[in-house]
Design a protein around this motif. Structure first.
Motif, mmCIF file in Angstrom:
data_model
loop_
_atom_site.group_PDB
_atom_site.id
_atom_site.type_symbol
_atom_site.label_atom_id
_atom_site.label_comp_id
_atom_site.label_asym_id
_atom_site.label_seq_id
_atom_site.Cartn_x
_atom_site.Cartn_y
_atom_site.Cartn_z
ATOM 1 N N SER A 1 0.832 -1.204 0.000
ATOM 2 C CA SER A 1 0.000 0.000 0.000
ATOM 3 C C SER A 1 0.862 1.247 0.000
ATOM 4 N N VAL A 2 0.212 2.373 -0.211
ATOM 5 C CA VAL A 2 0.854 3.686 -0.126
ATOM 6 C C VAL A 2 0.185 4.445 1.018
ATOM 7 N N VAL A 3 1.004 4.920 1.963
ATOM 8 C CA VAL A 3 0.492 5.697 3.098
ATOM 9 C C VAL A 3 0.891 7.153 2.888
ATOM 10 N N GLY A 4 -0.101 8.039 2.898
ATOM 11 C CA GLY A 4 0.162 9.464 2.782
ATOM 12 C C GLY A 4 -0.038 10.136 4.123
ATOM 13 N N LEU A 5 0.938 10.903 4.561
ATOM 14 C CA LEU A 5 0.859 11.601 5.849
ATOM 15 C C LEU A 5 1.018 13.096 5.617
ATOM 16 N N LEU A 6 0.212 13.850 6.324
ATOM 17 C CA LEU A 6 0.356 15.292 6.286
ATOM 18 C C LEU A 6 0.684 15.742 7.701
ATOM 19 N N LEU A 7 1.876 16.322 7.858
ATOM 20 C CA LEU A 7 2.321 16.774 9.176
ATOM 21 C C LEU A 7 2.475 18.289 9.165
ATOM 22 N N LEU B 1 -1.480 15.815 10.944
ATOM 23 C CA LEU B 1 -2.754 16.451 10.619
ATOM 24 C C LEU B 1 -3.725 15.476 9.981
ATOM 25 N N ASP B 2 -3.192 14.567 9.146
ATOM 26 C CA ASP B 2 -4.090 13.657 8.439
ATOM 27 C C ASP B 2 -3.288 12.477 7.899
ATOM 28 N N MET B 3 -4.024 11.387 7.589
ATOM 29 C CA MET B 3 -3.378 10.201 7.020
ATOM 30 C C MET B 3 -4.356 9.504 6.086
ATOM 31 N N VAL B 4 -3.849 9.074 4.930
ATOM 32 C CA VAL B 4 -4.661 8.329 3.960
ATOM 33 C C VAL B 4 -3.856 7.115 3.521
ATOM 34 N N THR B 5 -4.506 5.942 3.491
ATOM 35 C CA THR B 5 -3.849 4.712 3.045
ATOM 36 C C THR B 5 -4.615 4.139 1.864
ATOM 37 N N LYS B 6 -3.892 3.721 0.823
ATOM 38 C CA LYS B 6 -4.508 3.131 -0.369
ATOM 39 C C LYS B 6 -3.653 1.938 -0.804
ATOM 40 N N GLU B 7 -4.317 0.759 -0.896
ATOM 41 C CA GLU B 7 -3.591 -0.436 -1.325
ATOM 42 C C GLU B 7 -3.430 -0.458 -2.844
ATOM 43 N N ASP C 1 5.871 -1.065 -12.046
ATOM 44 C CA ASP C 1 4.871 -0.469 -12.947
ATOM 45 C C ASP C 1 4.676 0.973 -12.500
ATOM 46 N N ILE C 2 5.422 1.890 -13.128
ATOM 47 C CA ILE C 2 5.402 3.299 -12.717
ATOM 48 C C ILE C 2 4.005 3.891 -12.843
ATOM 49 N N LEU C 3 3.296 3.539 -13.919
ATOM 50 C CA LEU C 3 1.968 4.102 -14.163
ATOM 51 C C LEU C 3 0.992 3.679 -13.074
ATOM 52 N N ALA C 4 1.007 2.385 -12.719
ATOM 53 C CA ALA C 4 0.075 1.888 -11.697
ATOM 54 C C ALA C 4 0.368 2.516 -10.339
ATOM 55 N N VAL C 5 1.645 2.616 -9.978
ATOM 56 C CA VAL C 5 2.008 3.213 -8.693
ATOM 57 C C VAL C 5 1.639 4.692 -8.672
ATOM 58 N N SER C 6 1.844 5.368 -9.782
ATOM 59 C CA SER C 6 1.530 6.806 -9.822
ATOM 60 C C SER C 6 0.034 7.054 -9.618
ATOM 61 N N LYS C 7 -0.822 6.116 -10.088
ATOM 62 C CA LYS C 7 -2.268 6.265 -9.890
ATOM 63 C C LYS C 7 -2.630 6.156 -8.408
ATOM 64 N N VAL C 8 -1.977 5.231 -7.692
ATOM 65 C CA VAL C 8 -2.248 5.094 -6.256
ATOM 66 C C VAL C 8 -1.765 6.343 -5.519
ATOM 67 N N ILE C 9 -0.577 6.833 -5.900
ATOM 68 C CA ILE C 9 -0.047 8.056 -5.281
ATOM 69 C C ILE C 9 -1.002 9.225 -5.523
ATOM 70 N N GLU C 10 -1.497 9.306 -6.749
ATOM 71 C CA GLU C 10 -2.402 10.414 -7.093
ATOM 72 C C GLU C 10 -3.689 10.328 -6.272
ATOM 73 N N HIS C 11 -4.193 9.113 -6.060
ATOM 74 C CA HIS C 11 -5.410 8.935 -5.246
ATOM 75 C C HIS C 11 -5.181 9.438 -3.816
ATOM 76 N N VAL C 12 -4.061 9.053 -3.212
ATOM 77 C CA VAL C 12 -3.758 9.498 -1.851
ATOM 78 C C VAL C 12 -3.635 11.016 -1.813
ATOM 79 N N LYS C 13 -2.954 11.565 -2.811
ATOM 80 C CA LYS C 13 -2.753 13.027 -2.873
ATOM 81 C C LYS C 13 -4.101 13.750 -2.961
#
Length: 712
Positions: free
Chosen positions: A16-22, A32-38, A51-63
């Protein structure tokens, strides 16, 4: 840093990709916030983006999820996964014969050569030979001097020095693919760090890094290891065993599907009694202790894999303490198992959670436990101590380095692809010869150390570098090949031996040969020459051609016979000797000629019966009668008793039959005079009448009686 600012960090993991905002307030941080997307598909493998394209889509979702509450996000802090690091063991050896004491610079260059060898081995093992690596750290495993392990090479002397290292590398493609995935998600890389560095930075302050501590991040599929010592991170490692090992153990033993086994594993952390339903539909309620006993082999396997890697990265030794982070660290009894395998007290192995991060303030967001240490550490470490690129010039070549540690001139040489082994001047060729069968090696002179300049000033390979530095390296001068004469190898003039030979002092010099040819002490040697010098060892070797000791030989009726009586006699210090005898300096050696070789002496020596003799009385006088029984011939000529024989003569022996003497034999030895007026005569033997053919014997009295002539 003063004032408030937001920090956006991403933990891009395998599942998964974990996004943290501090929010950063001076030196403190608040979540401040946290979002996780598998990941929807297998886009990550062992920490590297496949797979750069697939990973970038997950990153974009978290963002986008975070932007809904907190506004546009354009910059992000990320970390390269520890599991992407590669370790390699290698060694480098240097000939140091004749070198003065080893210096720190000598040892550092030796270590760098070993790191470069490790890098070469990685490239050799990779399918893509163009793949390049950043060296993010290395540790010395051991030093050797002349094949024997030694604690330190500093100020040592010997013949062969060896450094063995374990080096850690980060593939450049990991960083490049990470940046590409961020760019596709419309994010700019603000700061980069390594996951192990991120966790260490928030848990182990620099003041503690002088201690030998292991940090283990136990995730789902892999466990990352980092080692600190002497104020820095010295090694990184990874084992492909982690929390999923325990989940699979529960699944296998209790017939659970993977999600149900994962749920049961997590309940074991905070419940004493766990309820679950197996794949056959049966519900079970079990005590935690009972379940732990059933899966203990899996726990032991995980602990053993982690501790083996810790020792491998820590020079085969246990560290002073172990810190565990990551969700897998909560596995029951894991800490005690790790302590047992490392032979540490149980209180030296501890699970560290978010509450151990001193820079983190309390937040409304519920983030607790060891699984969030690394994501938060990424944000804090990437912001406080980001890894930057350092650009330097090495021999007019622009080089960029990944600044994960204190960079040195040696690191820039590695990055520039300059062969460390070739920097030190080669030793001159040795001269190898043998002297009387003993191998001797004469080393050539040593090559000189390389000349290194930083910004135009002399420098050492271990000096630190900064962005914009200009490095110039000049290769050391090669040594001169060895050259020597025979005298140099032997070390002195060869002494002579004095002897007394037949009353004359004789000086004996040794024989000197090079490759079986006569030589002198001042002749120059070539590689592989064979030098032999020796003195005569037996008396025979002392003699000249004129001093002939050929044994006296006669061929008697063609049979070869040696006669010592006629041969030359040899004496050493008055005692009889042979030509094969040895001698010592100062000995008195002399010889005497043999007896004259005559027929008579030959007969005596051989005990030949050459004559048949008897003595008789004739007319009152003693007469000796004799007959020849043995005749000696040389080349057909009859020899007398006094005839001299020569060495090598062929002598024929003629043997006559032995017969009794008769009366008439006396007439060959006496003159018979007929008296005047004598007529006939009578032969008498012992007073009795005899005849000419009567046998006579030793001592017989013989006589002739004349009768007066009768005239008619």
């Amino acid at each position: 840093m003063n004032g408030n600012s937001k920090v956006f960090a991403l933990d891009i993991g395998t599942r998964s990709v974990v996004g943290l905002l501090l929010e950063q307030q001076n030196e403190q941080f608040k979540v401040l916030d946290m979002v996780t997307k598998e990941h929807e598909e297998r886009a990550m493998l062992d920490g590297q983006i496949h797979d750069i394209l697939a990973v970038s889509k997950v990153i974009e979702h978290v963002k986008l999820e975070l932007e809904k509450k907190h506004g546009p996000l354009t910059k992000v802090c990320v970390a390269a996964a520890g599991r992407a690091l590669k370790t390699q063991t290698a060694h480098s050896t240097q000939d140091i014969k004749g070198k003065s004491l080893l210096t720190e610079n000598d040892i550092f260059l030796l270590e760098l050569a070993a790191v470069q060898d490790a890098q070469a081995q990685l490239l050799k093992n990779e399918q893509d030979s163009a793949n390049q690596y950043f060296c993010v750290g290395y540790s010395i495993l051991r030093y050797y001097l002349d094949g024997q392990e030694i604690g330190s090479l500093l100020d040592q002397r010997g013949e062969i020095a060896t450094a063995e290292v374990i080096a850690t590398f980060l593939p450049k493609i990991v960083v490049e693919s990470l940046i590409s995935a961020l760019q596709r998600a419309n994010l700019q890389l603000e700061a980069l760090t390594l996951e192990p560095i991120a966790a260490i930075n928030v848990l182990i302050p620099p003041s503690m890094r002088r201690l030998n501590v292991a940090l283990v991040d136990i995730g789902a599929g892999t466990s990352d290891v980092a080692i600190t010592r002497d104020g820095t991170v010295t090694a990184y490692g990874m084992v492909p065993v982690a929390g999923d090992e325990i989940t699979e153990g529960l699944s296998d033993h209790y017939l659970l599907d993977f999600p149900q086994a994962e749920k049961a594993k997590r309940e074991m952390i905070h419940k004493d009694q766990i309820t679950f339903t197996d794949i056959l539909g049966f519900e079970h309620t079990l005590m935690k202790e009972s379940m732990i006993e059933q899966i203990r082999p899996y726990i032991e396997k995980l602990a053993k894999a982690i501790t083996d890697e810790i020792k491998h990265q820590n020079n085969r030794q246990s560290p002073r303490a172990v810190m565990l982070v990551g969700g897998g660290s909560l596995t029951p009894t894991l800490t005690s198992a790790i302590a047992q395998y490392l032979d540490l007290p149980e209180n030296r192995v501890a699970i560290r959670g978010v509450d151990a991060i001193s820079q983190l303030q309390q937040s409304d967001i519920s983030i607790n436990g060891p699984e969030f240490v690394t994501p938060i550490g990424i944000a804090i470490a990437a912001k406080q101590k980001p890894i930057e690129y350092v650009s330097v010039t090495v021999n007019e070549l622009q080089v960029r380095l990944f600044d994960v540690k204190k960079l040195t001139i040696g690191d820039s040489l590695l990055a520039a692809g300059i062969s460390i082994n070739k920097l030190v001047g080669k030793p001159g060729l040795a001269l190898m010869v043998t002297v009387n069968g003993k191998h001797i090696t004469l080393p050539g002179s040593l090559g000189s150390a390389p000349e290194i300049y930083k910004n135009g000033k002399p420098a050492q390979s271990y000096d630190s570098i900064q962005n914009g530095d200009t490095i110039e390296v000049k290769q050391g001068v090669d040594g001169v090949s060895a050259s020597a004469t025979v005298r140099d190898v032997i070390g002195k003039d060869l002494p002579s031996i004095k002897l007394e030979v037949n009353g004359t002092t004789r000086v004996i010099d040794p024989t000197l040969l090079i490759n079986e040819k006569k030589a002198s002490l001042d002749d120059y040697l070539n590689d592989r020459d064979k030098i032999v010098f020796n003195y005569p060892s037996i008396i025979k070797e002392l003699l000249t051609e004129e001093e002939d000791f050929t044994p006296f030989v006669l061929y008697l009726n063609d049979e070869k016979t040696q006669f010592e009586h006629f041969s030359k006699k040899l004496y050493v210090n008055g005692k009889k000797a042979s030509l094969q005898d040895g001698f010592s300096p100062g000995d008195v050696i002399e010889w005497k000629e043999g007896s004259e070789a005559t027929v008579k002496m030959l007969s005596v020596i051989q005990n030949y019966e050459t004559k048949q003799e008897i003595s008789v009385q004739y007319n009152g006088q003693k007469i000796v009668l004799h007959k020849t029984l043995l005749e000696f011939y040389r080349n057909g000529v009859l020899l007398t008793e006094e005839e001299t024989l020569a060495n090598g003569d062929h002598i024929q022996l003629m043997v006559r039959r032995k017969e009794p003497f008769i009366f008439q034999d006396i007439f060959r030895f006496v003159e018979i005079e007929k008296p005047l007026g004598a007529g006939s005569f009578k032969l008498q033997k012992n007073g009795e009448e005899s005849s000419f053919y009567d046998y006579i014997q030793q001592g017989d009295e013989l006589d002739i009686k004349w009768e007066k002539k009768v005239y008619q």
